[in-house]
Scaffold this active site. Structure first.
Site, PDB file in Angstrom:
ATOM      1  N   ASP A 138       3.369  21.784  19.104  1.00  0.00           N
ATOM      2  CA  ASP A 138       3.020  21.655  20.521  1.00  0.00           C
ATOM      3  C   ASP A 138       3.073  23.033  21.175  1.00  0.00           C
ATOM      4  O   ASP A 138       3.753  23.927  20.690  1.00  0.00           O
ATOM      5  CB  ASP A 138       4.047  20.727  21.185  1.00  0.00           C
ATOM      6  N   GLU A 183      -4.945  20.769  24.940  1.00  0.00           N
ATOM      7  CA  GLU A 183      -4.398  19.903  25.992  1.00  0.00           C
ATOM      8  C   GLU A 183      -4.673  20.539  27.345  1.00  0.00           C
ATOM      9  O   GLU A 183      -4.920  21.739  27.427  1.00  0.00           O
ATOM     10  CB  GLU A 183      -2.890  19.675  25.789  1.00  0.00           C
ATOM     11  N   ASN A 198       6.661  13.064  21.212  1.00  0.00           N
ATOM     12  CA  ASN A 198       7.311  14.365  21.360  1.00  0.00           C
ATOM     13  C   ASN A 198       8.715  14.314  20.779  1.00  0.00           C
ATOM     14  O   ASN A 198       9.503  13.438  21.115  1.00  0.00           O
ATOM     15  CB  ASN A 198       7.373  14.751  22.838  1.00  0.00           C
ATOM     16  N   GLU A 247      -0.928  10.093  23.372  1.00  0.00           N
ATOM     17  CA  GLU A 247       0.389  10.727  23.365  1.00  0.00           C
ATOM     18  C   GLU A 247       1.293   9.971  24.327  1.00  0.00           C
ATOM     19  O   GLU A 247       0.919   9.704  25.467  1.00  0.00           O
ATOM     20  CB  GLU A 247       0.295  12.200  23.810  1.00  0.00           C
ATOM     21  N   GLU A 307       5.131  15.580  17.488  1.00  0.00           N
ATOM     22  CA  GLU A 307       4.838  16.871  18.132  1.00  0.00           C
ATOM     23  C   GLU A 307       6.123  17.659  18.370  1.00  0.00           C
ATOM     24  O   GLU A 307       7.042  17.192  19.033  1.00  0.00           O
ATOM     25  CB  GLU A 307       4.133  16.647  19.483  1.00  0.00           C
TER      26      GLU A 307
HETATM   27  P1  C2E Z   1       3.843  18.386  26.633  1.00  0.00           P
HETATM   28  O1  C2E Z   1       4.285  17.697  25.398  1.00  0.00           O
HETATM   29  O2  C2E Z   1       3.199  19.720  26.480  1.00  0.00           O
HETATM   30  O3  C2E Z   1       2.890  17.350  27.367  1.00  0.00           O
HETATM   31  C1  C2E Z   1       1.746  17.688  28.076  1.00  0.00           C
HETATM   32  C2  C2E Z   1       2.011  17.723  29.571  1.00  0.00           C
HETATM   33  O4  C2E Z   1       0.828  18.111  30.239  1.00  0.00           O
HETATM   34  C3  C2E Z   1       2.389  16.362  30.166  1.00  0.00           C
HETATM   35  O5  C2E Z   1       3.282  16.596  31.244  1.00  0.00           O
HETATM   36  C4  C2E Z   1       1.045  15.855  30.694  1.00  0.00           C
HETATM   37  O6  C2E Z   1       1.171  14.899  31.723  1.00  0.00           O
HETATM   38  C5  C2E Z   1       0.444  17.140  31.192  1.00  0.00           C
HETATM   39  N1  C2E Z   1      -1.021  17.137  31.207  1.00  0.00           N
HETATM   40  C6  C2E Z   1      -1.878  16.519  30.374  1.00  0.00           C
HETATM   41  N2  C2E Z   1      -3.155  16.781  30.681  1.00  0.00           N
HETATM   42  C7  C2E Z   1      -3.121  17.613  31.751  1.00  0.00           C
HETATM   43  C8  C2E Z   1      -4.143  18.238  32.544  1.00  0.00           C
HETATM   44  O7  C2E Z   1      -5.344  18.115  32.321  1.00  0.00           O
HETATM   45  N3  C2E Z   1      -3.702  19.042  33.559  1.00  0.00           N
HETATM   46  C9  C2E Z   1      -2.378  19.212  33.844  1.00  0.00           C
HETATM   47  N4  C2E Z   1      -2.043  19.995  34.873  1.00  0.00           N
HETATM   48  N5  C2E Z   1      -1.398  18.640  33.110  1.00  0.00           N
HETATM   49  C10 C2E Z   1      -1.768  17.851  32.085  1.00  0.00           C
HETATM   50  P2  C2E Z   1       4.593  15.721  31.459  1.00  0.00           P
HETATM   51  O8  C2E Z   1       4.280  14.303  31.158  1.00  0.00           O
HETATM   52  O9  C2E Z   1       5.151  16.066  32.791  1.00  0.00           O
HETATM   53  O10 C2E Z   1       5.581  16.218  30.327  1.00  0.00           O
HETATM   54  C11 C2E Z   1       6.124  17.514  30.357  1.00  0.00           C
HETATM   55  C12 C2E Z   1       6.820  17.835  29.064  1.00  0.00           C
HETATM   56  O11 C2E Z   1       8.007  17.031  28.906  1.00  0.00           O
HETATM   57  C13 C2E Z   1       5.989  17.558  27.825  1.00  0.00           C
HETATM   58  O12 C2E Z   1       5.081  18.602  27.636  1.00  0.00           O
HETATM   59  C14 C2E Z   1       7.067  17.477  26.766  1.00  0.00           C
HETATM   60  O13 C2E Z   1       7.434  18.761  26.324  1.00  0.00           O
HETATM   61  C15 C2E Z   1       8.225  16.858  27.527  1.00  0.00           C
HETATM   62  N6  C2E Z   1       8.309  15.418  27.202  1.00  0.00           N
HETATM   63  C16 C2E Z   1       7.678  14.361  27.779  1.00  0.00           C
HETATM   64  N7  C2E Z   1       8.039  13.204  27.197  1.00  0.00           N
HETATM   65  C17 C2E Z   1       8.908  13.525  26.196  1.00  0.00           C
HETATM   66  C18 C2E Z   1       9.644  12.770  25.220  1.00  0.00           C
HETATM   67  O14 C2E Z   1       9.533  11.530  25.097  1.00  0.00           O
HETATM   68  N8  C2E Z   1      10.452  13.482  24.374  1.00  0.00           N
HETATM   69  C19 C2E Z   1      10.554  14.842  24.452  1.00  0.00           C
HETATM   70  N9  C2E Z   1      11.377  15.456  23.576  1.00  0.00           N
HETATM   71  N10 C2E Z   1       9.883  15.577  25.341  1.00  0.00           N
HETATM   72  C20 C2E Z   1       9.074  14.930  26.207  1.00  0.00           C
HETATM   73 CA    CA Z   2       1.991  20.833  25.052  1.00  0.00          CA
HETATM   74 CA    CA Z   3       3.377  17.068  23.553  1.00  0.00          CA
END
Ligand code: C2E
Ligand code: CA
Ligand code: CA
Ligand code: CA
Length: 287
Positions: free
Chosen positions: A188, A245, A126, A58, A158
């Protein structure tokens, strides 16, 4: 903490509000970041629960501002959404991620890493549900795939549950079109929105992602386990892939495997990795 966040080891959600004060990034800062190409990507592996086989990655957006420091996506994605910048950001992310996918599945990388599985790995992206009305964006995505000779079947889009359900008619039209073009579609954060099980049957999804808030608390909460069980069951009955996830420990992975959850993603397997660390991660893991 910020150093750890830069490396992608910590997300905003890990840090208590006391210690992490949201950065004062303005719309102008974000516009500039888009112009200067300062949004980067980290890639988190997604594996089969039963075998641990790598299935895909991802792409997660990262913004390291030269003065303000690390700004988490939970801050700048909503900023982009409310100021009409999200489609521009999405397109930049997609171009970068597709370039990366082409590179990581190239013959040169496959030879270096010695793993043919890389040739077929999936890429999850995403997509803000706000973009579902934007046909031009999705035409551009298809176009970018074609330019790089990447089959849409390898791309998983997603969408968050609540957003995807907001305007069911527009969503259905866009999503059906994307499915017909071959893209895979994922819901998601399943379980966090309003009950929309009925909608789910009508919309052409291929995957449900169980939100990490349930997965991360599975060991301690019977309530979380109940949600996980019912989502996996729902996925099975609808013929969808189920992905958990936020898998942080072996106990949770075993639990998911017992339920026959298909795929897992989380810190137990790997944190989101900077692109240059992915081949090494793969080599270390296989050895
Ligand atoms: P998401 O799509 O639900 O992504 C999963 C989030 O959980 C990611 O946070 C990831 O780093 C984190 N994560 C994965 N495995 C674990 C784990 O084992 N424990 C914990 N505590 N966290 C874990 P991140 O990278 O901070 O992203 C947050 C949200 O920001 C994402 O949630 C998504 O909704 C959004 N996002 C990130 N990149 C994009 C993008 O390119 N476009 C869009 N539209 N949204 C994005
Ligand atoms: Ca998610
Ligand atoms: Ca996601
Ligand atoms: Ca989320």
């Amino acid at each position: 903490l910020h150093k750890a966040m830069e490396r992608g080891e910590v997300t905003a959600e890990d840090s208590p509000g006391e210690r992490y004060l949201p950065q004062e990034a303005s719309v102008e800062d974000l516009k500039q970041a888009l112009t200067l190409d300062q949004i980067h990507l980290a890639y988190q592996p997604k594996v089969r629960c039963r075998t641990g086989t790598l299935v895909g990655f991802e792409a997660l957006a990262r913004w390291q501002h030269p003065q303000l420091g690390f700004i988490p996506p939970d801050v700048f994605i909503p900023l982009a959404e409310t100021h009409g910048l999200i489609d521009r950001l999405t397109l930049q992310v997609i171009e970068k991620a597709l370039d990366w996918l082409a590179e990581i599945s190239s013959e040169a990388t496959v030879r270096r890493v010695g793993q043919h599985v890389l040739q077929d790995i999936l890429l999850s992206l995403n997509i803000s549900a706000r973009s579902l009305g934007n046909v031009a964006l999705f035409d551009a995505i298809l176009q970018r795939c074609r330019e790089r000779d990447i089959a849409p079947q390898r791309i998983v889009l997603e969408l968050t549950e609540t957003g995807a359900m907001q305007d069911a008619t527009t969503s259905l039209a866009t999503l059906t079109r994307l499915r017909l073009q071959g893209f895979q579609l994922s819901i998601d954060d399943f379980g966090t929105g309003y009950s929309s099980m009925v909608q789910l049957v009508r919309l052409p999804f291929t995957e449900i992602k169980i939100d990490k808030r349930f997965v991360m608390t599975a060991n301690d909460s019977e309530e979380s386990r109940a949600v996980i069980r019912s989502v996996v069951e729902l996925g099975r009955s609808l013929g969808l892939n189920t992905t958990a996830e936020g898998v942080e420990d072996g106990e949770t992975l075993n639990y998911l495997n017992d339920l026959q959850c298909d795929l897992a993603q989380g810190y137990l397997i790997a944190r989101p990795l900077p692109p240059d660390e992915v081949p090494d991660w793969f080599i270390i893991r296989e050895s």
